[in-house]
Design a protein around this motif. Sequence first.
Motif, PDB file in Angstrom:
ATOM      1  N   ASP A 161      -4.152   3.215 -11.484  1.00 29.16           N
ATOM      2  CA  ASP A 161      -3.039   3.309 -10.543  1.00 29.16           C
ATOM      3  C   ASP A 161      -3.379   4.372  -9.509  1.00 29.16           C
ATOM      4  N   VAL A 162      -4.221   4.006  -8.557  1.00 32.53           N
ATOM      5  CA  VAL A 162      -4.727   4.979  -7.592  1.00 32.53           C
ATOM      6  C   VAL A 162      -3.627   5.453  -6.649  1.00 32.53           C
ATOM      7  N   ASP A 163      -2.700   4.563  -6.269  1.00 34.58           N
ATOM      8  CA  ASP A 163      -1.635   4.992  -5.351  1.00 34.58           C
ATOM      9  C   ASP A 163      -0.621   5.913  -6.032  1.00 34.58           C
ATOM     10  N   GLY A 164      -0.496   5.801  -7.366  1.00 36.53           N
ATOM     11  CA  GLY A 164       0.369   6.707  -8.108  1.00 36.53           C
ATOM     12  C   GLY A 164       1.847   6.549  -7.846  1.00 36.53           C
TER      13      GLY A 164
ATOM     14  N   ALA B  27       5.601   4.104 -12.479  1.00 36.90           N
ATOM     15  CA  ALA B  27       4.349   4.254 -11.734  1.00 36.90           C
ATOM     16  C   ALA B  27       3.248   3.635 -12.586  1.00 36.90           C
ATOM     17  N   MET B  28       2.678   2.549 -12.127  1.00 37.69           N
ATOM     18  CA  MET B  28       1.722   1.807 -12.948  1.00 37.69           C
ATOM     19  C   MET B  28       0.833   0.958 -12.052  1.00 37.69           C
TER      20      MET B  28
ATOM     21  N   VAL C 130       6.603   1.563  -4.284  1.00 41.09           N
ATOM     22  CA  VAL C 130       7.693   2.031  -3.433  1.00 41.09           C
ATOM     23  C   VAL C 130       7.139   2.739  -2.201  1.00 41.09           C
ATOM     24  N   ASP C 131       5.993   3.402  -2.382  1.00 39.67           N
ATOM     25  CA  ASP C 131       5.294   4.037  -1.258  1.00 39.67           C
ATOM     26  C   ASP C 131       4.053   3.197  -0.962  1.00 39.67           C
ATOM     27  N   PRO C 132       4.185   2.149  -0.146  1.00 40.32           N
ATOM     28  CA  PRO C 132       3.065   1.227   0.084  1.00 40.32           C
ATOM     29  C   PRO C 132       1.971   1.879   0.929  1.00 40.32           C
ATOM     30  N   PRO C 133       0.771   1.256   0.928  1.00 44.80           N
ATOM     31  CA  PRO C 133       0.430   0.017   0.231  1.00 44.80           C
ATOM     32  C   PRO C 133       0.013   0.270  -1.216  1.00 44.80           C
ATOM     33  N   ASN C 134      -0.088  -0.822  -2.003  1.00 39.27           N
ATOM     34  CA  ASN C 134      -0.627  -0.718  -3.357  1.00 39.27           C
ATOM     35  C   ASN C 134      -2.113  -0.383  -3.305  1.00 39.27           C
TER      36      ASN C 134
ATOM     37  N   ASP D  19       3.875  -3.511   0.688  1.00 40.37           N
ATOM     38  CA  ASP D  19       5.327  -3.654   0.647  1.00 40.37           C
ATOM     39  C   ASP D  19       5.743  -5.095   0.345  1.00 40.37           C
ATOM     40  N   ALA D  20       5.021  -5.743  -0.608  1.00 33.70           N
ATOM     41  CA  ALA D  20       5.368  -7.106  -1.013  1.00 33.70           C
ATOM     42  C   ALA D  20       6.226  -7.041  -2.279  1.00 33.70           C
ATOM     43  N   PHE D  21       5.852  -7.801  -3.357  1.00 32.48           N
ATOM     44  CA  PHE D  21       6.709  -7.765  -4.541  1.00 32.48           C
ATOM     45  C   PHE D  21       5.883  -7.817  -5.834  1.00 32.48           C
ATOM     46  N   ILE D  22       5.405  -9.006  -6.243  1.00 29.70           N
ATOM     47  CA  ILE D  22       4.701  -9.130  -7.528  1.00 29.70           C
ATOM     48  C   ILE D  22       3.425  -9.945  -7.337  1.00 29.70           C
ATOM     49  N   PHE D  23       2.276  -9.293  -7.547  1.00 30.16           N
ATOM     50  CA  PHE D  23       0.983  -9.966  -7.559  1.00 30.16           C
ATOM     51  C   PHE D  23       0.731 -10.448  -8.981  1.00 30.16           C
TER      52      PHE D  23
END
Length: 415
Positions: A73-76, A93-94, A129-133, A221-225
């Motif tokens: 989870d690099v973006d944290g 956070a995952m 929540v804080d994009p991007p993934n 800022d999408a939803f579910i990959f």
Amino acid sequence: MFKKILLIVAVVVFTQSVMGQATRFFTKAGLSTHVPYEWTANDTRFQLRESLEEDFEGYDDFTLDFTPWTTADVDGSATYGILDHDFPNSGAAMAYIVFNPSQVTPSMASDESIQPHSGNKFAACFASVDPPNNDWIITPLIALGSNSSLSFWVKSYTEQYGLERYKVGVSTTDNNPSSFTIISGSGYLEAPSAAWQEKQFDLSDYDGMDVYIGIQCVSNDAFIFMLDDLTVNSEASEGTLYGKVTDALTGDPIPNALVSVAGLSDYSDTNGDYSITGIPAGTLNANFTATPTSGTAPLDVQFTDLSSEGTHTVTASHEGYVDYSNSQVVIPDGGALELAISLSPTLAEGQMRFVLTWGELPYDLDSHLKTPEIEGTSYHIYYSSQGSASSPPYAELDIDDTDSYGPETTTIYDL
């Protein structure tokens, strides 16, 4: 149904009604909004015989632990949940979560857009929540053979917030996200929302290498990959074993000796030469020693791991000789190994023989034997003092090889 919302305060949510799939939401209650990323190495290694297949069915519902795979989870960032639905780790956070739509409360089994490609579960990456993934799911270390390839299935849950984005990378060093080379192109790929899509990648450039393979979600800022049914295909590399079978007492070649490995065999020719091809990858041989092995309880025992990976057992036999067996032979994947084999003529009762063989280098290895006192004298048997078979020390350096391979043979003729 509802359009996306953002939390204004921890307990107040605003929505707008729209037609479509479930909407996302975020709450800070009880959750950290950002977790710093720390890389953890994972050197679990898989020797690929045919394929590595992962459908995520063997993991607990909604777990974040994909061991022996690794997630990063690099973006944290904390993640969006699904409005009016609850499941363990929702909003955490995952990087990725094992998602089972039928076990969500209330169930999402009737929502066709979020069903797995197969089975009951898939790997899901929720929007940050804080994009991007910047979220990775990474295979264990894989020992590729030949004609290697990768395939998997992807999908976006909805296009309401934009299609999910992802990249594919390979690392030949470690599972740190910074070590990966992206093989999916200069930009990102997009996962369709209408139906699952299969993606395939050629890994032949990495044939014969140990690699990690990573799927990186870079959605904005999408939803579910959604990710499911990942397969790494590779043909096991076949090795070759060759060498010469000799007499341990004379160094002369032995014709018609039977040499066997991995269910394959060859007889040595008139020059003692043998060659076996088509040998599959070796196996893990578990072994250890313990010291001490007896005593009064409580006993402090030191165990030493002698296990070896990728090894074969090689045997050789011929009438009139002691059978040969070597369980520590490592044949390179897709390569060749030269193994010199020296067979010892059958020993008489009360005799013992030491046979030393090696490869092309070094040219010379020496065998040394020191005796206890024999008729009042201790002896050192080696190339400059080769002993005697019929008189003290009743031990002899039978053959002293100085031009590679051996044998260097010492026999005790009277124990």
